[in-house]
Design an enzyme around this catalytic site. Structure first.
Site, PDB file in Angstrom:
ATOM      1  N   CYS A 153      -3.603   0.711  -4.733  1.00 46.32           N
ATOM      2  CA  CYS A 153      -4.316   1.335  -3.618  1.00 46.32           C
ATOM      3  C   CYS A 153      -3.616   2.639  -3.195  1.00 46.32           C
ATOM      4  CB  CYS A 153      -4.467   0.353  -2.470  1.00 46.32           C
ATOM      5  SG  CYS A 153      -5.804   0.822  -1.325  1.00 46.32           S
ATOM      6  N   HIS A 247      -6.672  -4.706  -4.733  1.00 49.39           N
ATOM      7  CA  HIS A 247      -5.708  -5.639  -4.171  1.00 49.39           C
ATOM      8  C   HIS A 247      -5.952  -7.020  -4.795  1.00 49.39           C
ATOM      9  CE1 HIS A 247      -4.117  -2.942  -1.167  1.00 49.39           C
ATOM     10  NE2 HIS A 247      -5.338  -2.615  -0.794  1.00 49.39           N
TER      11      HIS A 247
END
Length: 306
Positions: A153, A247
């Site tokens: 991310c 994630h």
């Protein structure tokens, strides 16, 4: 008693969580709460140290492993000032062939075989921190010396060539050069992307799972994954260098096998299945709650609530 009258009407019961001590000594307190609030205490749940589930708050990082020991694969996660989603690394923390630790000084980067740059609540601020300190140089040196560098991310965004924030989504910093490890650039956007994803990782056949929660678009010509809806994600340079927005990507055995493969030639392989382990812990939590909470009464309250 601190609620507004309107909200107070919605509260139908009290559950006390993470209780420490002898439950029998709390009976008078339980009765006192019911008399004061006029609603039942539906359960008192003792602290369950035997159940291992993901922490909710980054304060838990203070208790995470900081030691670098043993003949295991050493995985260092950067303890960014605005670190987020640190539960991404629970699977590595529990892996029998891995020594996971959190990097708090640039010198500790030398101790790691694999360096992971995690997600961030403020990517540009954390990138600025890396660039103003010796961290950026040490990460680049680690990559050049053949160590693995992985970004998730915000960490994925930081590994690129440039991050731009034309709308000031994160603050006053409108643009910063990245670490230059991945051939990608990112433009931050006001719209937050939040979705669960199923994807295929490289040429591995099985379907993997994870989720996205980020602000920004990153263009890549060498994607790491492809979602089942055809959307591609991430950037792969080689087996020791890649980034992804997903994630939970490390919860998938295919991904763990891939990142540990360059190092496990010196270690015995393990069949550790983190997803199965996590599910077993939530099963244990369900049993624990049913033991200490009046679930039947909660169901009745739910059925009668309008």
């Amino acid at each position: 008693m601190l609620q507004t009258p309107e909200d107070r009407k919605r509260i139908k019961g009290i559950i006390i969580n993470k209780f420490r001590g002898d439950l029998r000594l709390f009976e008078s307190g339980r009765k006192l709460l019911e008399e004061l609030c006029g609603i039942p205490v539906l359960g008192v749940v003792p602290m369950a140290k035997h159940i291992k589930i993901e922490e909710e708050d980054s304060v838990a990082l203070e208790n995470k492993n900081k030691s670098i020991i043993g003949d295991k694969v050493k995985v260092g996660v950067l303890a960014l000032p605005h670190i987020s989603n640190f539960t991404d690394f629970d699977v590595l923390e529990r892996h029998p062939e891995v020594n996971l630790f959190y990097i708090t000084t640039p010198e500790e980067i030398d101790e790691a075989d694999i360096i992971i740059i995690p997600g961030s609540k403020n990517t540009l601020a954390d990138l600025n921190h890396l660039r103003k300190t010796f961290f950026a140089k040490m990460i680049i040196n680690a990559r050049e010396s053949g160590k693995s560098v992985i970004g998730i991310c915000g960490g994925y965004q930081m590994m690129g060539i440039m991050i731009s924030d034309p709308d000031g989504v994160e603050g006053d910093i409108r643009q910063l050069p990245g670490l230059g490890i991945l051939p990608v650039s990112t433009i931050l956007t006001p719209t937050k992307i939040t979705r669960q994803v199923q994807f295929r990782f490289l040429d591995y056949g099985q379907i993997c799972e994870g989720y996205e929660i980020h602000m920004g678009n990153t263009e890549s010509k060498s994607p790491l994954t492809q979602n089942t809806d055809g959307v591609q994600d991430g950037c792969l340079v080689d087996e020791r260098c890649f980034g992804s927005y997903i994630h939970g990507i490390l919860d998938n055995p295919a991904v763990i096998d891939y990142i540990l493969a360059p190092y496990l030639a010196h270690f015995s392989k393990s069949d550790f299945d983190y997803r199965a382990f996590k599910e077993s812990q939530y099963d244990e939590l369900a049993v624990w709650l049913r033991k200490h909470v009046d679930i039947d009464r909660i169901y009745k309250i739910m059925m009668n609530y309008d």
